[in-house]
Design a protein around this motif. Structure first.
Motif, PDB file in Angstrom:
ATOM      1  N   LEU A 109      44.394 100.997  38.911  1.00  0.00           N
ATOM      2  CA  LEU A 109      43.343 101.387  37.977  1.00  0.00           C
ATOM      3  C   LEU A 109      41.996 101.608  38.654  1.00  0.00           C
ATOM      4  O   LEU A 109      41.048 102.067  38.018  1.00  0.00           O
ATOM      5  N   GLN A 110      41.906 101.286  39.944  1.00  0.00           N
ATOM      6  CA  GLN A 110      40.623 101.333  40.638  1.00  0.00           C
ATOM      7  C   GLN A 110      40.394 102.671  41.339  1.00  0.00           C
ATOM      8  O   GLN A 110      41.331 103.280  41.874  1.00  0.00           O
ATOM      9  N   GLN A 111      39.140 103.119  41.349  1.00  0.00           N
ATOM     10  CA  GLN A 111      38.756 104.219  42.223  1.00  0.00           C
ATOM     11  C   GLN A 111      38.617 103.610  43.618  1.00  0.00           C
ATOM     12  O   GLN A 111      37.782 102.733  43.841  1.00  0.00           O
ATOM     13  N   PRO A 112      39.440 104.019  44.589  1.00  0.00           N
ATOM     14  CA  PRO A 112      39.527 103.273  45.851  1.00  0.00           C
ATOM     15  C   PRO A 112      38.248 103.248  46.682  1.00  0.00           C
ATOM     16  O   PRO A 112      37.975 102.243  47.342  1.00  0.00           O
ATOM     17  N   ALA A 118      32.667  97.932  47.033  1.00  0.00           N
ATOM     18  CA  ALA A 118      32.384  96.672  46.338  1.00  0.00           C
ATOM     19  C   ALA A 118      32.930  95.483  47.123  1.00  0.00           C
ATOM     20  O   ALA A 118      32.255  94.460  47.278  1.00  0.00           O
ATOM     21  N   ALA A 119      34.163  95.603  47.621  1.00  0.00           N
ATOM     22  CA  ALA A 119      34.762  94.500  48.365  1.00  0.00           C
ATOM     23  C   ALA A 119      33.986  94.223  49.656  1.00  0.00           C
ATOM     24  O   ALA A 119      33.745  93.059  50.008  1.00  0.00           O
ATOM     25  N   ALA A 120      33.590  95.275  50.367  1.00  0.00           N
ATOM     26  CA  ALA A 120      32.810  95.081  51.592  1.00  0.00           C
ATOM     27  C   ALA A 120      31.447  94.465  51.287  1.00  0.00           C
ATOM     28  O   ALA A 120      30.933  93.649  52.058  1.00  0.00           O
ATOM     29  N   THR A 121      30.864  94.843  50.164  1.00  0.00           N
ATOM     30  CA  THR A 121      29.584  94.259  49.744  1.00  0.00           C
ATOM     31  C   THR A 121      29.735  92.758  49.531  1.00  0.00           C
ATOM     32  O   THR A 121      28.921  91.954  50.020  1.00  0.00           O
ATOM     33  N   GLY A 133      42.785  89.796  46.606  1.00  0.00           N
ATOM     34  CA  GLY A 133      44.124  89.864  46.056  1.00  0.00           C
ATOM     35  C   GLY A 133      44.292  91.112  45.213  1.00  0.00           C
ATOM     36  O   GLY A 133      43.442  91.420  44.368  1.00  0.00           O
ATOM     37  N   LEU A 134      45.367  91.844  45.434  1.00  0.00           N
ATOM     38  CA  LEU A 134      45.621  93.103  44.752  1.00  0.00           C
ATOM     39  C   LEU A 134      46.958  93.043  44.031  1.00  0.00           C
ATOM     40  O   LEU A 134      47.926  92.481  44.547  1.00  0.00           O
ATOM     41  N   GLY A 135      47.000  93.634  42.825  1.00  0.00           N
ATOM     42  CA  GLY A 135      48.223  93.630  42.042  1.00  0.00           C
ATOM     43  C   GLY A 135      48.494  94.977  41.411  1.00  0.00           C
ATOM     44  O   GLY A 135      47.662  95.894  41.454  1.00  0.00           O
ATOM     45  N   LEU A 136      49.664  95.080  40.775  1.00  0.00           N
ATOM     46  CA  LEU A 136      50.133  96.347  40.223  1.00  0.00           C
ATOM     47  C   LEU A 136      49.609  96.609  38.818  1.00  0.00           C
ATOM     48  O   LEU A 136      49.372  97.744  38.437  1.00  0.00           O
ATOM     49  N   GLY A 137      49.416  95.537  38.034  1.00  0.00           N
ATOM     50  CA  GLY A 137      49.055  95.694  36.623  1.00  0.00           C
ATOM     51  C   GLY A 137      50.302  95.774  35.763  1.00  0.00           C
ATOM     52  O   GLY A 137      51.289  96.419  36.134  1.00  0.00           O
ATOM     53  N   ASP A 138      50.248  95.118  34.595  1.00  0.00           N
ATOM     54  CA  ASP A 138      51.441  95.088  33.737  1.00  0.00           C
ATOM     55  C   ASP A 138      51.113  95.297  32.256  1.00  0.00           C
ATOM     56  O   ASP A 138      51.935  95.008  31.390  1.00  0.00           O
ATOM     57  N   ARG A 139      49.919  95.814  31.959  1.00  0.00           N
ATOM     58  CA  ARG A 139      49.516  96.012  30.571  1.00  0.00           C
ATOM     59  C   ARG A 139      49.412  97.510  30.269  1.00  0.00           C
ATOM     60  O   ARG A 139      48.420  98.157  30.633  1.00  0.00           O
ATOM     61  N   PRO A 140      50.438  98.080  29.642  1.00  0.00           N
ATOM     62  CA  PRO A 140      50.491  99.538  29.451  1.00  0.00           C
ATOM     63  C   PRO A 140      49.254 100.123  28.790  1.00  0.00           C
ATOM     64  O   PRO A 140      48.833 101.239  29.128  1.00  0.00           O
ATOM     65  N   LYS A 162      45.545 102.646  51.261  1.00  0.00           N
ATOM     66  CA  LYS A 162      45.321 103.407  52.494  1.00  0.00           C
ATOM     67  C   LYS A 162      43.899 103.960  52.549  1.00  0.00           C
ATOM     68  O   LYS A 162      43.251 103.931  53.602  1.00  0.00           O
ATOM     69  N   ILE A 163      43.408 104.461  51.430  1.00  0.00           N
ATOM     70  CA  ILE A 163      42.047 105.005  51.395  1.00  0.00           C
ATOM     71  C   ILE A 163      41.025 103.893  51.659  1.00  0.00           C
ATOM     72  O   ILE A 163      40.072 104.073  52.431  1.00  0.00           O
ATOM     73  N   MET A 164      41.221 102.745  51.037  1.00  0.00           N
ATOM     74  CA  MET A 164      40.303 101.632  51.238  1.00  0.00           C
ATOM     75  C   MET A 164      40.272 101.192  52.699  1.00  0.00           C
ATOM     76  O   MET A 164      39.191 100.981  53.277  1.00  0.00           O
TER      77      MET A 164
END
Length: 321
Positions: A109-112, A118-121, A133-140, A162-164
């Protein structure tokens, strides 16, 4: 020093706390929720800052939060209410020593580029205390609202990561992902140190892929028997990937009973127990290879602040670096 050096040493287990810092799934907590007219799963976080500081000062290894973009009554879980990324920045300034972990940000769901920045900040501002921590998401419903195909999650997970990782490089080439670029661009800030990546669950990937690409694996709450089998799979995948030991992380939904001498009573994703028997219970997980355990207190019959104080005094000295 890598953040994981603070999280674990092989053969040892550290303890963390998982948001929200509320016990609204306990008998008393549910009564208060009804009085406040809050939907089930929407916690009272009015005391969150004092509790976060208490957990930091007590010496827990990590604070963990999840990414829940919208409250879906079918799931009945609003997590910590605050948006994950700005809240991490806030906690980076409000705490001193504790690691700040996400378990997990819904990567598809994230714009990479935005997430990489944001993470580097946060990594910079927290002096290297971020565990991403990164996940797939399970809420349609979330994917429908974002206009993203639910079935495309595994492919998007890999592509966004990969982009990140390219954006974080000192010398990056983002044109390989964005062919329309006709000039050099870069994403700043760059991480001061390599950001440790934790994959939550399988995230639509194979165990072998996780072993090669993640710095740690956060698996969902399981019984000791189930945890043993999953930790064994993790070790075997690491061995096949010719990798050194990496952390196995899990969680436990703890009902800290008011009777300090109460024996363990299992429930889904965890159990109830008095503080005088909590150490032996957690040692069971340490012995089967769990390197870090995040305690989830929403079911706790003992108020959160009191639970933290009891665990600090009677349990925490047996776990840590």
């Amino acid at each position: 020093m890598n953040s994981f050096d603070k999280l674990y040493k092989p053969g040892k287990m550290t303890l963390g706390i998982e948001f929200p810092l509320d016990n609204d799934w306990s008998t008393e907590g549910n009564r208060k929720r009804l009085e406040d007219n809050r939907p089930f799963g929407v916690p009272d976080i009015s005391n969150h800052l004092a509790l976060a500081k208490q957990i930091d000062e007590a010496g827990f290894a990590a604070l963990w939060m999840r990414d829940v973009p919208v409250y879906d009554p079918n799931f009945g879980d609003g997590a910590q209410l605050f948006d994950t990324l700005p809240y991490l920045g806030y906690l980076a300034a409000a705490t001193k020593n504790i690691l700040l972990g996400t378990a997990a940000i819904v990567l598809p769901l994230q714009q990479p580029i935005k997430l990489a920045k944001a993470a580097a900040t946060i990594e910079n501002l927290s002096d290297g205390r971020l565990l991403l921590g990164l996940g797939l998401g399970d809420r349609p419903v979330e994917f429908l609202m974002y206009g993203i195909n639910y079935q495309e999650r595994p492919k998007l997970f890999k592509a966004h990561l990969k982009i990140m990782q390219e954006a974080w490089k000192t010398e990056s080439d983002l044109s390989q992902f964005y062919p329309f670029l006709n000039q050099d661009v870069a994403v700043y800030p760059k991480p001061k140190n390599k950001i440790p990546l934790v994959i939550a669950g399988y995230s639509g990937q194979s165990m072998e892929w996780i072993a090669k690409n993640a710095n740690g694996w956060f698996n969902y709450p399981k019984t000791p028997e189930e945890t043993y089998l999953n930790q064994k799979k993790w070790c075997e995948a690491l061995y096949d990937a010719d990798q050194a030991c990496k952390p196995y992380i899990s969680a436990f939904h703890l009902n800290l009973l008011k009777d300090d001498n109460a024996e363990f009573r299992p429930h889904r994703f965890g159990g109830g127990v008095g503080v005088n028997h909590l150490t032996e219970l957690l040692k069971t997980y340490e012995e089967i290879g769990v390197n870090h355990m995040a305690l989830h207190l929403r079911k706790s019959e003992t108020p959160v602040s009191e639970s933290i104080a009891k665990i600090e005094e009677k349990v925490l000295p047996y776990f840590g670096i």
